[in-house]
Design an enzyme around this catalytic site. Structure first.
Site, PDB file in Angstrom:
ATOM      1  N   LYS B  75       0.867  -1.179   0.000  1.00  0.00           N
ATOM      2  CA  LYS B  75       0.000   0.000   0.000  1.00  0.00           C
ATOM      3  C   LYS B  75       0.906   1.232   0.000  1.00  0.00           C
ATOM      4  O   LYS B  75       1.932   1.258   0.685  1.00  0.00           O
ATOM      5  CB  LYS B  75      -0.884  -0.017   1.247  1.00  0.00           C
ATOM      6  N   SER B 150      -9.831   1.834   2.732  1.00  0.00           N
ATOM      7  CA  SER B 150      -8.940   2.618   1.906  1.00  0.00           C
ATOM      8  C   SER B 150      -7.903   1.783   1.153  1.00  0.00           C
ATOM      9  O   SER B 150      -7.287   2.289   0.212  1.00  0.00           O
ATOM     10  CB  SER B 150      -8.208   3.654   2.776  1.00  0.00           C
ATOM     11  N   SER B 174     -10.181  -0.563   6.860  1.00  0.00           N
ATOM     12  CA  SER B 174      -9.541  -0.355   5.555  1.00  0.00           C
ATOM     13  C   SER B 174      -8.818  -1.562   4.969  1.00  0.00           C
ATOM     14  O   SER B 174      -8.416  -1.525   3.806  1.00  0.00           O
ATOM     15  CB  SER B 174      -8.555   0.814   5.634  1.00  0.00           C
TER      16      SER B 174
END
Lengths: 479, 483, 95
Positions: B75, B150, B174
């Site tokens: 990420k 997210s 997330s």
């Protein structure tokens, strides 16, 4: 000062703690490095990096707390104080708000022989900010973040002081204390020890405080005194001319000797303190406290008292000798090295040594004459090898060279002549050469005696023992 | 080979069926083919191939572990030295991280290959990946739908088989919610289990990194590498990391499952409820016992979270000021202008919304009513979980009230968006571990089952999920066009 | 709980957050809605509850006082918007 008005002063002292590394990072805290070479990713507030608390900073804060008889912890919390300023890289300062590490304590001061106890509300740990350099960079300001993250102990007093003199005495006392504790180098020029003064005035007899102004970042005892006195006058003038004192932050301008409003920080701040989620509560265990307590040095007041009773010193002398831990330690080591000559040591330290250090602008820790060599000199005074006058010459030689007193005495042949035979021979010759003066003396002109002493001293280059010279001269001149 | 799990790939690399360089090339090709998904912000092809070569050398030297040579995606919230680390924001579009996050270091030490950095909601604030400066990510199961957020880029990349596995972070769901919406396995570990150092902070007391994988077994392999004490993170826990793989085969016999009444109320889509019932039945068949529990304060999790997280974020994001790194506006007139415009021009709307809310909640006169109140509610919610977990071993429930919703469907209504976190955020407030596993489909879109465990019970969660995955094949399904 | 546009402007300034004047009303509306959501918490009596700042009741670990970082100015300033003579430059600071 105006008799109708009473001044109320509280100080917030910022003492940089003498740790090797920063409070939340492993960057060095040394003063004077090239800009931004001692600002690591944590100090710069780069994305993703995290603070980890320095044990030594905690230990030093606890040490201070114990020394002012304060409540410690046991549970304290770091909070974020939020505001934007270019010397504050994260946009918040990690400080303590609701639960500081050191709780209420006190410091005793004395002004003009009057003792007073000043309350310390709290002392908390926080990180220092960087520095804005206002030299012109094409109309821009340069930011050096080397200082960012240096541990600070903010020591907040009660509004207990009533004059600039009291404020200075309190600040000096705290300064002495942090240096005794070896938690701060106390260097005010480098900003290691500085304060903010909250000053207000009120009509004498009124219970409520007046509106205060906060004078920021004062870095000398002299400026504290001047800034406060200026501010008192200013506030009285404002009120007496029908105005109102505004609560604001002011800056002391030492060039103009005045305080002025800081326009840059005029805006009312809303710091939005909240517990820093990157740090956990600090718990001070009893064992940790005991460990620090065991390492606590003798504190200034106790040491001064001991010097008075143990060495028989008067108040002023004891105060001079205990003004710093280094000086007191030097004195006591000197007494030992001199074979117990406490009085002689006291005279030499407060006299010649401090005089010479003062002249050279040196601290006792950087004295060219260490206590061992000075002790050697005192021994020779005590056993009559040296006269007081010659001793001063030897001291000067000690200051210039690394030799011992004995080596200097030997090399320069400075030994006092105590051999009465040798002195007698010299006296005989002088009496023979100065028949006229002998006549005068014998006819009752006592003043001429001084002439003979001078002649003997001149002939022996000052090395004759004055006592012996007097005794022998008197006997011989009688005829 | 792209359809294999880490466990399978590791076995093939070991037997020499293919090399890490070949495997890496294959994934890089897929990434290129499926650019339309927009799941990556940065592809680090050259570095990946070098790392793959190094991994093959490591293997030849007999030093290979399970992750050696395995291509993963991180990420874009994890700082990666020498690589752009944007956090999905214009603010950091020019930020080349000068250091590695601890998580990145650990993957490097294990010999894993980094294919690139995945797309994400800006500063991890969002539930649909639509707040990214780099544009929305498509859900491989339904390209008009969101992948969740997210960690939407990571979830989409794993689902589309663009990498063997990925990392994500979970502040309010997330990892779990995009895992559910993309039909993969996602684990949020116990707070403090995985180091936060170098992971750009959203809400420090809630953020936690974790694995996003194809199977529970892969999640165990990833967590084994990610977990552990880090002296650079004060909130990292000094607790030994157990052997998660060894625990995987622990039978479900006697496992006590709690079903919180509050999780199965009216807000839940009935088709999803049905899928979850079937999954829970399956657990019972495997020997688990089911019991209903109640957690009366769960309903307050959303308001408490939307005070605490924005409050922390409002301070965490103050360092983005245009002075030392990141975006700076053109020709600032003065200092205030520099701050206001740099931040105003580089932060997106959702980030601004949360900074404003957090600033307000902490401001003079409101602190007690909002922030302090939320911290108290946080305690009550945590106590609810603790009480429930004394009665049962794990809790099960939905991850998301709906399956993947359409792009743009909720962007106009932030509160609707916040409400989609209803089943996940309480876990972050309590700091507990939880995972999401695929448990069926509704209208061709994946449904996730959430399993919540006690502190540091990741092993129990992974073994429960693994046992379930031994008898089901939801996690093996591949979206059409990506097999 | 309803916010005014002025309050939003005030908070935005506190957060040094530039907001397009056209968006003020949107933010005002959004923020008011979110605050409404928050007021749900008022239904709970929390007088006797201790606030919880961290998920776990742990205490701060202390680091040894050693210098572990070396000068990386060149690396750090390579990503800075404006530097000169080793300093970060900003518009003039007025004190």
């Amino acid at each position: 000062m105006n008799a109708a008005w009473e001044t109320v002063i509280g100080l917030e002292i910022h003492a940089q703690l003498a740790t090797k590394s920063k409070i939340f990072s492993g960057a060095a805290t040394a003063y004077g490095a090239a800009p931004n070479t001692q600002a690591c990713s944590v100090d710069l507030g780069l994305p993703g990096v995290l603070p980890v608390l320095n044990r030594e900073a905690v230990r030093m804060a606890v040490k201070f707390g114990l020394a002012i008889d304060a409540a410690i912890g046991p549970y304290s919390v770091f909070a974020r104080k939020n505001y934007f300023y270019p010397d504050l890289p994260k946009g918040y300062q990690i400080s303590q708000f609701e639960l500081p590490i050191v709780g209420p304590g006190h410091v005793d001061i004395e002004v003009d022989g009057v003792k007073k106890r000043i309350g310390v509300t709290r002392a908390h740990l926080e990180e220092d900010a960087g520095k804005s350099l206002h030299e012109d960079f094409h109309g821009l300001t340069g930011i050096d973040l080397n200082r960012a993250g240096t541990p600070l102990l903010e020591i907040v007093s009660e509004p207990d002081m009533r004059s600039a003199d009291e404020a200075v005495a309190y600040m000096r006392k705290v300064h002495e204390l942090v240096r005794y504790l070896e938690i701060c180098d106390g260097n005010m020029q480098e900003g290691s020890f500085r304060c903010d003064a909250n000053v207000s005035v009120r009509p004498r007899g009124q219970a409520e405080f007046g509106t205060r102004a906060e004078i920021k970042n004062i870095n000398s005892f002299k400026f504290v005194e001047k800034a406060i006195n200026y501010e008192i006058e200013r506030q009285i003038e404002v009120i007496e001319s029908g105005g109102k004192v505004v609560q604001e932050t002011r800056l002391y301008d030492s060039m103009k000797d005045e305080t002025r409003s800081m326009r840059g920080k005029e805006e009312a701040n809303d710091y939005r303190y909240f517990p820093d989620p990157d740090l956990l509560p600090v718990v001070i265990e009893e064992a940790f406290k005991e460990e620090v307590k065991a390492m606590l040095p003798e504190l200034p007041d106790a040491k001064k008292q001991r010097f008075k009773t143990h060495y028989g010193q008067d108040d002023e002398t004891a105060a001079t000798l205990t003004a710093s831990r280094q000086l007191a330690d030097y004195y006591e080591a000197l007494v030992k090295a001199s074979g117990g000559e406490a009085k002689l040591a006291c005279n030499w330290v407060t006299g010649d040594l401090l005089g010479a250090l003062n002249k050279a602008g040196l601290d006792i820790s950087r004295s060219p004459v260490d206590y061992e060599r000075l002790g050697g000199l005192l021994k020779r005074i005590a056993d009559n090898t040296l006269s007081g006058k010659i001793a001063k010459r030897v001291f000067e030689a000690l200051w210039q060279s690394p030799d011992t007193a004995d080596a200097i005495i030997e090399r320069e042949g400075l030994k006092q002549i105590t051999d009465s035979g040798a002195i007698e021979a010299i006296i005989d010759k002088i009496i023979a050469d100065n028949a006229g003066q002998v006549e005068q003396y014998r006819s009752g002109k006592d003043k001429v005696f001084g002439f003979f002493v001078g002649q003997v001293m001149k002939a022996t280059q000052g090395q004759a023992s004055p006592g012996e010279v007097n005794k022998l001269l008197k006997a011989k001149l009688k005829g | 080979m792209h359809n294999c799990t880490i466990a399978e790939l590791a076995s093939s690399l070991r037997t020499g069926e293919f090399s890490s360089v070949e495997l890496t090339q294959a994934y890089l090709k897929r990434i290129e083919q499926h650019q339309a998904l927009n799941s990556l912000i940065t592809v680090t092809a050259d570095q990946a191939l070098m790392q793959a070569q190094a991994a093959d050398d490591m293997r030849a030297a007999g030093q290979a572990g399970l992750l050696t040579g395995i291509p993963v995606i991180h990420k874009d919230i994890f700082c990666t030295k020498g690589v752009k680390t944007s956090c999905g924001s214009k603010m950091l579009d020019n930020f080349i991280a000068p250091y590695n996050a601890t998580v990145i270091e650990k993957f490097h030490a294990a010999g894993a290959v980094t294919l690139g950095k995945s797309n994400m909601d800006e500063f991890a604030m969002g539930s649909s990946n639509e707040t990214s400066y780099y544009g929305p990510v498509q859900n491989p199961w339904h390209t008009a739908a969101v992948p969740g957020g997210s960690s939407g880029g990571s979830a989409a990349a794993v689902a589309a088989r663009l990498c063997a596995a990925a990392t994500g972070t979970d502040t309010g769901g997330s990892i779990r919610q995009p895992a559910a919406l993309c039909g993969i396995t996602g684990l949020k570990p116990t707070y403090g289990r995985v180091s936060r150092y170098g992971m750009i902070a959203y809400a420090s007391s809630l953020d936690q990194g974790g694995p996003m994988t194809r199977s529970a077994e892969d999640a165990a392999i990833m967590l084994q590498t990610m977990a552990g004490f880090d002296d650079k993170d004060s909130t990292s826990v000094e607790q030994p990391v157990p052997d998660y793989l060894a625990e995987l085969n622990k039978p479900l016999d006697g496992l006590k499952i709690g079903l919180p009444e509050e999780f199965f109320g009216t807000g839940l889509n009935s088709d999803i409820a049905q899928a979850l019932d079937a999954a829970i039945d399956q657990f019972q068949k495997l020997g688990a016992q089911v019991k209903s529990v109640s957690m009366p304060h769960l309903q307050y999790a959303i308001p408490a979270y939307y005070v605490i997280a924005p409050a922390e974020c409002s301070a965490n994001l103050s360092r983005f000021d245009g002075v030392r790194f990141g975006y700076r506006c053109e020709n600032p007139a003065d200092l205030t202008d520099l701050y206001t415009r740099s931040r105003g021009e580089a932060f997106g709307k959702e980030v601004k919304r949360r900074i404003l809310i957090g600033t307000y909640a902490l401001s003079a006169g409101y602190y007690d009513a909002y922030y302090l109140k939320a911290q108290k509610v946080r305690r009550l919610i945590t106590e609810d979980f603790k009480a429930a977990l004394t009665e049962v071993d794990v809790l099960m429930g939905p991850v998301s009230p709906s399956t993947a919703f359409g792009q743009g469907e909720k962007t106009g209504d932030p509160i609707q968006m916040y409400l989609s976190d209803i089943y996940t955020i309480a876990v972050n407030l309590a700091g507990l571990p939880a995972l999401s596993i695929p448990a069926g489909f509704v209208d061709g879109k994946p449904v996730g089952l959430q399993i919540i465990g006690d502190y540091f019970a990741e092993g129990r969660l992974l073994s429960s999920a693994h046992q379930y995955q031994q008898v089901t094949d939801w996690h093996l399904q591949t979206p059409e066009g990506f097999d | 709980m309803s916010l005014t546009a002025d309050t939003v402007k005030k908070i935005a300034h506190l957060a040094r957050l530039g907001i397009d004047t056209r968006d003020i009303d949107d933010y005002t509306q959004d923020l008011s809605g979110i605050l409404d959501l928050m007021t749900q918490m008022n239904a709970l009596d929390t007088d006797a509850v201790t606030p919880m700042a961290h998920p776990m009741d742990q205490v701060q670990r202390l680091r040894a006082d050693t210098v572990t970082e070396s000068d990386q100015r060149r690396v750090f300033q390579a990503i800075a918007p404006q530097v000169e003579a080793g300093l970060y430059l900003v518009p003039k600071v007025i004190e």
